[in-house]
Design a protein around this motif. Structure first.
Motif, PDB file in Angstrom:
ATOM      1  N   LYS A  46     -34.600  39.537  53.476  1.00  0.00           N
ATOM      2  CA  LYS A  46     -35.863  39.744  53.565  1.00  0.00           C
ATOM      3  C   LYS A  46     -36.066  40.436  52.075  1.00  0.00           C
ATOM      4  O   LYS A  46     -37.465  40.489  51.911  1.00  0.00           O
ATOM      5  CB  LYS A  46     -36.550  40.545  54.604  1.00  0.00           C
ATOM      6  N   GLY A  47     -35.298  40.890  51.657  1.00  0.00           N
ATOM      7  CA  GLY A  47     -35.355  41.630  50.400  1.00  0.00           C
ATOM      8  C   GLY A  47     -35.779  43.146  50.538  1.00  0.00           C
ATOM      9  O   GLY A  47     -35.925  44.023  49.586  1.00  0.00           O
ATOM     10  N   ASN A  48     -35.463  43.585  51.801  1.00  0.00           N
ATOM     11  CA  ASN A  48     -35.615  45.079  51.796  1.00  0.00           C
ATOM     12  C   ASN A  48     -34.186  45.537  51.373  1.00  0.00           C
ATOM     13  O   ASN A  48     -33.204  45.055  51.575  1.00  0.00           O
ATOM     14  CB  ASN A  48     -35.544  45.476  53.496  1.00  0.00           C
ATOM     15  N   LYS A  49     -34.115  46.913  51.126  1.00  0.00           N
ATOM     16  CA  LYS A  49     -33.016  47.664  50.563  1.00  0.00           C
ATOM     17  C   LYS A  49     -32.441  48.633  51.576  1.00  0.00           C
ATOM     18  O   LYS A  49     -33.427  49.223  52.512  1.00  0.00           O
ATOM     19  CB  LYS A  49     -33.188  48.340  49.385  1.00  0.00           C
ATOM     20  N   LEU A  50     -31.051  48.658  52.118  1.00  0.00           N
ATOM     21  CA  LEU A  50     -30.748  49.859  52.986  1.00  0.00           C
ATOM     22  C   LEU A  50     -29.834  50.371  52.098  1.00  0.00           C
ATOM     23  O   LEU A  50     -29.009  50.088  51.057  1.00  0.00           O
ATOM     24  CB  LEU A  50     -29.717  48.966  53.868  1.00  0.00           C
ATOM     25  N   TYR A  51     -29.922  51.931  52.266  1.00  0.00           N
ATOM     26  CA  TYR A  51     -29.073  52.749  51.744  1.00  0.00           C
ATOM     27  C   TYR A  51     -28.201  53.566  52.689  1.00  0.00           C
ATOM     28  O   TYR A  51     -28.721  54.356  53.561  1.00  0.00           O
ATOM     29  CB  TYR A  51     -30.154  53.829  50.961  1.00  0.00           C
ATOM     30  N   LEU A  52     -26.888  53.440  52.409  1.00  0.00           N
ATOM     31  CA  LEU A  52     -26.150  54.423  53.177  1.00  0.00           C
ATOM     32  C   LEU A  52     -25.589  55.487  52.499  1.00  0.00           C
ATOM     33  O   LEU A  52     -25.797  55.591  51.349  1.00  0.00           O
ATOM     34  CB  LEU A  52     -24.906  53.454  53.493  1.00  0.00           C
ATOM     35  N   ASP A  53     -25.500  56.670  53.314  1.00  0.00           N
ATOM     36  CA  ASP A  53     -25.097  57.772  52.839  1.00  0.00           C
ATOM     37  C   ASP A  53     -23.591  57.938  52.029  1.00  0.00           C
ATOM     38  O   ASP A  53     -23.514  58.136  50.867  1.00  0.00           O
ATOM     39  CB  ASP A  53     -25.267  59.123  53.608  1.00  0.00           C
ATOM     40  N   PHE A  54     -22.701  57.149  52.824  1.00  0.00           N
ATOM     41  CA  PHE A  54     -21.458  57.114  52.102  1.00  0.00           C
ATOM     42  C   PHE A  54     -20.553  56.122  52.784  1.00  0.00           C
ATOM     43  O   PHE A  54     -20.730  55.865  54.178  1.00  0.00           O
ATOM     44  CB  PHE A  54     -20.514  58.400  52.399  1.00  0.00           C
ATOM     45  N   HIS A  65     -18.034  54.789  57.491  1.00  0.00           N
ATOM     46  CA  HIS A  65     -19.467  55.003  57.157  1.00  0.00           C
ATOM     47  C   HIS A  65     -20.008  56.225  57.649  1.00  0.00           C
ATOM     48  O   HIS A  65     -19.788  56.416  58.911  1.00  0.00           O
ATOM     49  CB  HIS A  65     -20.288  53.693  57.717  1.00  0.00           C
ATOM     50  N   ILE A  66     -20.264  57.121  56.948  1.00  0.00           N
ATOM     51  CA  ILE A  66     -20.739  58.538  57.206  1.00  0.00           C
ATOM     52  C   ILE A  66     -22.513  58.565  56.863  1.00  0.00           C
ATOM     53  O   ILE A  66     -22.877  58.297  55.626  1.00  0.00           O
ATOM     54  CB  ILE A  66     -19.954  59.486  56.473  1.00  0.00           C
ATOM     55  N   GLU A  67     -23.093  59.022  57.691  1.00  0.00           N
ATOM     56  CA  GLU A  67     -24.327  59.373  57.726  1.00  0.00           C
ATOM     57  C   GLU A  67     -24.878  60.759  57.918  1.00  0.00           C
ATOM     58  O   GLU A  67     -24.180  61.368  58.889  1.00  0.00           O
ATOM     59  CB  GLU A  67     -25.201  58.424  58.472  1.00  0.00           C
ATOM     60  N   LEU A  95     -13.876  46.032  59.847  1.00  0.00           N
ATOM     61  CA  LEU A  95     -14.395  46.751  60.886  1.00  0.00           C
ATOM     62  C   LEU A  95     -14.901  48.056  60.503  1.00  0.00           C
ATOM     63  O   LEU A  95     -14.447  48.635  59.586  1.00  0.00           O
ATOM     64  CB  LEU A  95     -13.304  47.071  61.990  1.00  0.00           C
ATOM     65  N   THR A  96     -16.148  48.492  60.874  1.00  0.00           N
ATOM     66  CA  THR A  96     -16.682  49.627  60.449  1.00  0.00           C
ATOM     67  C   THR A  96     -17.015  50.749  61.314  1.00  0.00           C
ATOM     68  O   THR A  96     -17.684  50.387  62.509  1.00  0.00           O
ATOM     69  CB  THR A  96     -18.435  49.328  59.965  1.00  0.00           C
ATOM     70  N   GLU A  97     -16.404  51.792  61.268  1.00  0.00           N
ATOM     71  CA  GLU A  97     -16.665  52.964  62.030  1.00  0.00           C
ATOM     72  C   GLU A  97     -17.616  53.928  61.548  1.00  0.00           C
ATOM     73  O   GLU A  97     -17.645  54.267  60.472  1.00  0.00           O
ATOM     74  CB  GLU A  97     -15.525  53.553  62.213  1.00  0.00           C
ATOM     75  N   THR A  98     -18.765  54.467  62.470  1.00  0.00           N
ATOM     76  CA  THR A  98     -19.555  55.128  61.699  1.00  0.00           C
ATOM     77  C   THR A  98     -19.566  56.624  62.150  1.00  0.00           C
ATOM     78  O   THR A  98     -19.042  56.824  63.728  1.00  0.00           O
ATOM     79  CB  THR A  98     -21.244  54.641  62.473  1.00  0.00           C
ATOM     80  N   ILE A  99     -19.650  57.330  61.403  1.00  0.00           N
ATOM     81  CA  ILE A  99     -19.757  59.063  61.990  1.00  0.00           C
ATOM     82  C   ILE A  99     -20.879  59.686  61.395  1.00  0.00           C
ATOM     83  O   ILE A  99     -21.598  59.411  60.295  1.00  0.00           O
ATOM     84  CB  ILE A  99     -18.618  59.742  61.036  1.00  0.00           C
ATOM     85  N   VAL A 100     -21.657  60.414  62.175  1.00  0.00           N
ATOM     86  CA  VAL A 100     -23.033  60.919  62.038  1.00  0.00           C
ATOM     87  C   VAL A 100     -22.655  62.545  62.187  1.00  0.00           C
ATOM     88  O   VAL A 100     -22.086  62.996  63.103  1.00  0.00           O
ATOM     89  CB  VAL A 100     -23.917  60.485  63.302  1.00  0.00           C
ATOM     90  N   LYS A 119     -23.748  45.102  74.597  1.00  0.00           N
ATOM     91  CA  LYS A 119     -23.386  45.708  73.487  1.00  0.00           C
ATOM     92  C   LYS A 119     -23.836  47.504  73.382  1.00  0.00           C
ATOM     93  O   LYS A 119     -25.009  47.494  73.773  1.00  0.00           O
ATOM     94  CB  LYS A 119     -23.806  45.129  72.138  1.00  0.00           C
ATOM     95  N   CYS A 120     -22.865  48.272  72.900  1.00  0.00           N
ATOM     96  CA  CYS A 120     -23.276  49.692  72.953  1.00  0.00           C
ATOM     97  C   CYS A 120     -22.985  50.168  71.535  1.00  0.00           C
ATOM     98  O   CYS A 120     -21.766  49.653  71.182  1.00  0.00           O
ATOM     99  CB  CYS A 120     -22.561  50.473  74.134  1.00  0.00           C
ATOM    100  N   PHE A 121     -23.609  50.736  70.859  1.00  0.00           N
ATOM    101  CA  PHE A 121     -23.324  51.399  69.702  1.00  0.00           C
ATOM    102  C   PHE A 121     -23.202  52.795  69.853  1.00  0.00           C
ATOM    103  O   PHE A 121     -24.078  53.546  70.217  1.00  0.00           O
ATOM    104  CB  PHE A 121     -24.513  51.213  68.536  1.00  0.00           C
ATOM    105  N   ASN A 122     -21.820  53.263  69.614  1.00  0.00           N
ATOM    106  CA  ASN A 122     -21.614  54.714  70.220  1.00  0.00           C
ATOM    107  C   ASN A 122     -20.732  55.016  68.683  1.00  0.00           C
ATOM    108  O   ASN A 122     -19.441  55.273  68.642  1.00  0.00           O
ATOM    109  CB  ASN A 122     -20.702  54.885  71.336  1.00  0.00           C
ATOM    110  N   PRO A 123     -21.522  55.763  67.746  1.00  0.00           N
ATOM    111  CA  PRO A 123     -20.718  56.363  66.607  1.00  0.00           C
ATOM    112  C   PRO A 123     -20.145  57.736  66.970  1.00  0.00           C
ATOM    113  O   PRO A 123     -20.490  58.343  68.079  1.00  0.00           O
ATOM    114  CB  PRO A 123     -21.940  56.504  65.594  1.00  0.00           C
ATOM    115  N   ASP A 124     -19.159  58.293  66.210  1.00  0.00           N
ATOM    116  CA  ASP A 124     -18.694  59.497  66.194  1.00  0.00           C
ATOM    117  C   ASP A 124     -19.635  60.434  65.876  1.00  0.00           C
ATOM    118  O   ASP A 124     -20.309  60.281  64.596  1.00  0.00           O
ATOM    119  CB  ASP A 124     -17.029  59.611  65.673  1.00  0.00           C
TER     120      ASP A 124
END
Length: 147
Positions: A46-54, A65-67, A95-100, A119-124
């Motif tokens: 869609k042209g949107n930008k996504l910005y991850l922290d790390f 992936h760290i937020e 595979l992406t593992e997310t840490i908040v 589906k469940c999304f369960n970050p660390d």
């Protein structure tokens, strides 16, 4: 929390993780090596930008992936982080593992996000206030190249 203060915390932690890399990861409990630090800006169809922290590729070929969240991650944040995971898994093929990382609040408004029926999304989660700083500093290697 004031948006300016949030942005200051965000920038400081991004700088810390870029400078200290694997030391920072071990500080939050990840004992893996960084193969490559990856780009954190993605453009959607869609042209949107996504910005991850790390985002980085680890030595086991998974993505980390760290937020950084101030004061805590909310349900809409988890929706956004799940979207980030889908984008990074598709673009990087791993595979992406997310840490908040909650910097100022031990409370979590929601730890698991349910997506549909299956589906469940369960970050660390890491609350920086729970880390044993004194114990960590006692074990620091004073011959580290950065020190």
């Amino acid at each position: 929390m004031n948006r300016v203060i949030h942005d200051i915390y965000d920038v400081i932690l991004k700088i810390i993780i870029l400078v200290y890399g694997e030391d920072f990861l071990s500080f939050i409990g990840i004992n893996k090596n960084i193969k490559e630090v990856l780009k954190t800006e993605f453009v959607t169809l869609k042209g949107n930008k996504l910005y991850l922290d790390f985002l980085c590729l680890l030595d086991d070929d998974t993505l980390c992936h760290i937020e950084f969240q101030f004061p805590k991650a909310r349900p809409n944040d988890l929706d956004r982080f799940f979207d980030y995971n889908i984008v990074t898994q598709v673009t990087q093929g791993a595979l992406t593992e997310t840490i908040v990382i909650n910097f100022t609040s031990k409370k979590f408004s929601e730890k698991i996000r349910r997506i549909g029926r299956s589906k469940c999304f369960n970050p660390d989660y890491v609350y920086l206030g729970d880390i044993d700083y004194a114990g960590y500093w006692r074990n620091i290697n004073l011959n580290h190249p950065i020190l």
